[in-house]
Design a protein around this motif. Structure first.
Motif, mmCIF file in Angstrom:
data_model
loop_
_atom_site.group_PDB
_atom_site.id
_atom_site.type_symbol
_atom_site.label_atom_id
_atom_site.label_comp_id
_atom_site.label_asym_id
_atom_site.label_seq_id
_atom_site.Cartn_x
_atom_site.Cartn_y
_atom_site.Cartn_z
ATOM 1 N N GLN A 1 -19.705 -54.336 -15.720
ATOM 2 C CA GLN A 1 -18.409 -53.375 -15.712
ATOM 3 C C GLN A 1 -18.700 -52.332 -15.656
ATOM 4 N N ASP B 1 -22.305 -59.272 -18.092
ATOM 5 C CA ASP B 1 -20.976 -58.868 -17.399
ATOM 6 C C ASP B 1 -20.684 -57.424 -18.187
ATOM 7 N N PHE B 2 -21.559 -56.721 -18.848
ATOM 8 C CA PHE B 2 -21.298 -55.203 -19.930
ATOM 9 C C PHE B 2 -21.847 -54.573 -18.788
ATOM 10 N N ARG C 1 -17.266 -67.597 -18.787
ATOM 11 C CA ARG C 1 -16.912 -67.309 -19.877
ATOM 12 C C ARG C 1 -16.237 -68.047 -21.016
ATOM 13 N N HIS D 1 -19.399 -63.646 -33.697
ATOM 14 C CA HIS D 1 -20.312 -63.242 -32.681
ATOM 15 C C HIS D 1 -19.689 -63.992 -31.635
ATOM 16 N N ASP E 1 -27.058 -57.771 -20.557
ATOM 17 C CA ASP E 1 -25.353 -58.581 -20.939
ATOM 18 C C ASP E 1 -24.759 -58.012 -19.182
ATOM 19 N N GLU F 1 -23.825 -55.036 -36.435
ATOM 20 C CA GLU F 1 -24.697 -56.597 -36.302
ATOM 21 C C GLU F 1 -25.391 -55.811 -37.801
ATOM 22 N N LYS G 1 -15.890 -63.839 -30.013
ATOM 23 C CA LYS G 1 -15.813 -62.452 -29.528
ATOM 24 C C LYS G 1 -16.511 -62.173 -28.165
ATOM 25 N N ASP H 1 -18.887 -52.069 -29.515
ATOM 26 C CA ASP H 1 -18.190 -52.246 -27.941
ATOM 27 C C ASP H 1 -18.138 -50.375 -27.841
ATOM 28 N N SER I 1 -14.896 -59.739 -25.714
ATOM 29 C CA SER I 1 -14.392 -58.840 -25.336
ATOM 30 C C SER I 1 -15.033 -59.300 -23.757
ATOM 31 N N ALA I 2 -15.965 -59.594 -23.141
ATOM 32 C CA ALA I 2 -16.329 -59.558 -21.488
ATOM 33 C C ALA I 2 -14.911 -60.038 -20.737
ATOM 34 N N VAL I 3 -14.570 -60.999 -21.148
ATOM 35 C CA VAL I 3 -13.452 -61.285 -20.661
ATOM 36 C C VAL I 3 -12.134 -60.274 -19.919
#
Lengths: 373, 131
Positions: free
Chosen positions: B20, B16-17, A197, A159, B14, B90, A162, B114, A166-168
């Protein structure tokens, strides 16, 4: 107290009752495990009844007469073997012949009792079997737990690897779609975050390699006389750039000619880890004080910062793998979550101790002692 | 800012999330306001106007998303809420559709991370049309 079930299979009533009497009040201690074992008994007079009881799968030890009215004791032994019952067999024979012993052992009997036997002999034989079964079960339970921990470690690791990926990836997909237009400077934040990241991911992999090396046993550890001053000096230079960004002062105090017999990589990891954390979790205009001195041939390393600190509860979780203290203050700080478990492992290699003293918003002090090897 | 542009609130820790998703929604013609913790989100919920909310389930607490969603619906039950969670992946725990059994969850849609952005955009359009 652990109670083991003993199934007594004999066609002579006197035998069955005698064996039961010998076992019912009997118990013994297992000092190593701080446990006691006693017994409960089930009595049957023929083989078919024995098989029925065995099928219920709560027998731990079977006392099995070799000659039964309906089927042979050996047939029951084979049944136990094919069904893979988790129990031990003690064979009871009237004529202790070598042939009988050999064929029964081949079929999986754990031990023998030759008729007639005293209550003392019976107890000793049953005790031996009970210890054996107890230890075996403890060992397989431990093995099971180890497997579980390893599995947990791997899934958390997967995790952790990963999520930066995924962010990149998502940033790249957005750039591919030119979501912010044709001007490259509109993408500065996305590029910056991607680099950050990936950097975090690389650090995680490096930490992981350190950890595996420490785990795989400390072979090839090369000890040498080390200048602690040089190691500290290098480490301070290493974090200087990050420290300057937040205007953090680093003071260190270490005798210039202080030598310590140790493995270079390991000492470097300790000092680097302490300094990086002290800077990373510090505040603007904060400070870091690193003091290193001898203490009866041992080394004592004290690293004090004026950082964000932690609550008692957070401090108690600190050395677990992949634990990152998550709160408003740390959410923008990246880390692998492995640094301190690596630190602890190295300190163990030097029979050392580590103490953490922390207060939210005041700062954290790590106090480490490494014993002379 | 044109009048017919809809505003979407995103609450996500998060970064980055959050970045985006904001970019995608902005390029899809929405206004975006955001918060990255429960407290900031609560301020927005009680002071600002928005047409739809996207909430991460786990923020400061494991159930922050449920709490925020409840508060949003209390103020205006017509505002659609999308809950985003990695819990299913998870832990294997599945939240059923709120339309069916789990009526205690005050959300209109639950999406698992995701997230596919196409799906997210589709859900937003559907909910804003009031379907």
């Amino acid at each position: 107290m652990t109670t083991l079930s003993v199934l007594i299979v004999d066609d002579e009533l006197g035998m069955r009752l005698g064996a039961e009497r010998s076992l019912l009040d009997y118990f013994f201690k297992l000092d190593k495990f701080d446990d006691e074992i006693n017994f409960k008994t089930t009595l049957v007079e023929n083989g078919n009844d024995a098989i029925k009881i065995l099928a219920e799968k709560n027998t731990d030890i079977i006392l099995l007469d070799y000659k039964l009215p309906d089927i042979l004791g050996l047939d029951i032994l084979n049944k136990i073997k094919t069904e893979k019952y988790d129990l031990l067999t003690i064979m009871i024979t009237a004529y202790a012949s070598l042939d009988v012993a050999i064929s029964a052992t081949k079929s999986g009997a754990f031990d023998f009792l030759a008729k007639p036997f005293t209550p003392e002999e019976l107890r000793n034989t049953v005790k031996k079997a009970a210890e054996h079964i107890y230890l075996n079960r403890k060992a397989s339970k431990l093995e099971e737990e180890k497997k579980k921990i390893r599995f947990q470690f791997i899934s958390v690791l997967a995790h952790e690897l990963k999520s930066p990926l995924s962010a990149v990836e998502n940033y790249l997909l957005l750039m591919k779609d030119k979501i912010s237009g044709d001007n490259i400077s509109s993408y500065e934040n996305m590029i910056g975050r991607s680099i950050k990241r990936i950097d975090g991911m690389r650090k995680l992999i490096i930490d992981l390699l350190d950890l595996t090396r420490l785990e795989s046993g400390a072979k090839n550890r090369v000890f040498e006389e080390l200048s602690i001053y040089e190691i500290v000096n290098d480490a301070v230079e290493g974090v200087m750039l990050t420290a300057k960004e937040k205007n953090i002062t680093i003071n260190f105090n270490c005798e210039k000619n202080f030598m310590f017999y140790a493995v270079k990589d390991e000492i470097e990891i300790i000092i680097n880890n302490l300094l990086t954390n002290a800077v990373k979790y510090n505040k603007e205009n904060g400070s870091v004080d690193l003091n290193i001195f001898t203490d009866n041939d041992n080394v004592r390393i004290v690293c004090k910062d004026t950082g964000i600190g932690m609550t008692k509860e957070e401090t108690s979780r600190l050395f677990n793998e992949f634990v990152r203290i998550k709160n408003e203050k740390t959410k923008n700080i990246l880390g692998s979550g492995l640094g301190l478990s690596i630190l602890k492992r190295i300190i163990n290699l030097y029979d050392g101790v580590i103490n953490v003293d922390s207060e939210p918003d005041i700062g954290t002090t790590f106090d480490i002692i490494l014993k002379k090897q | 800012m044109s009048d017919n542009k809809k505003t979407i609130l995103i609450v996500e820790d998060d970064i980055d999330f959050l970045e985006q998703t904001s970019l995608i929604l902005k390029s899809g013609g929405y206004n975006v306001i955001s918060a990255s913790n429960e407290k900031d989100a609560e301020k927005i919920i009680s002071n600002d106007k928005y047409d739809l909310a996207i909430l991460d389930l786990m923020l400061d607490n494991d159930d922050s998303g449920f709490v925020l969603s409840h508060k949003i619906k209390k103020i205006n039950k017509c505002i659609p809420v999308i809950l985003v969670t990695a819990v299913t992946k998870e832990t294997g725990f599945y939240f059923d559709s709120p339309n069916n059994k789990q009526s205690w969850i005050k959300a209109d849609v639950i999406l698992n991370k995701d997230i596919r952005y196409e799906q997210l955009k589709g859900e937003i359009e559907r909910l804003l049309k009031g379907e």
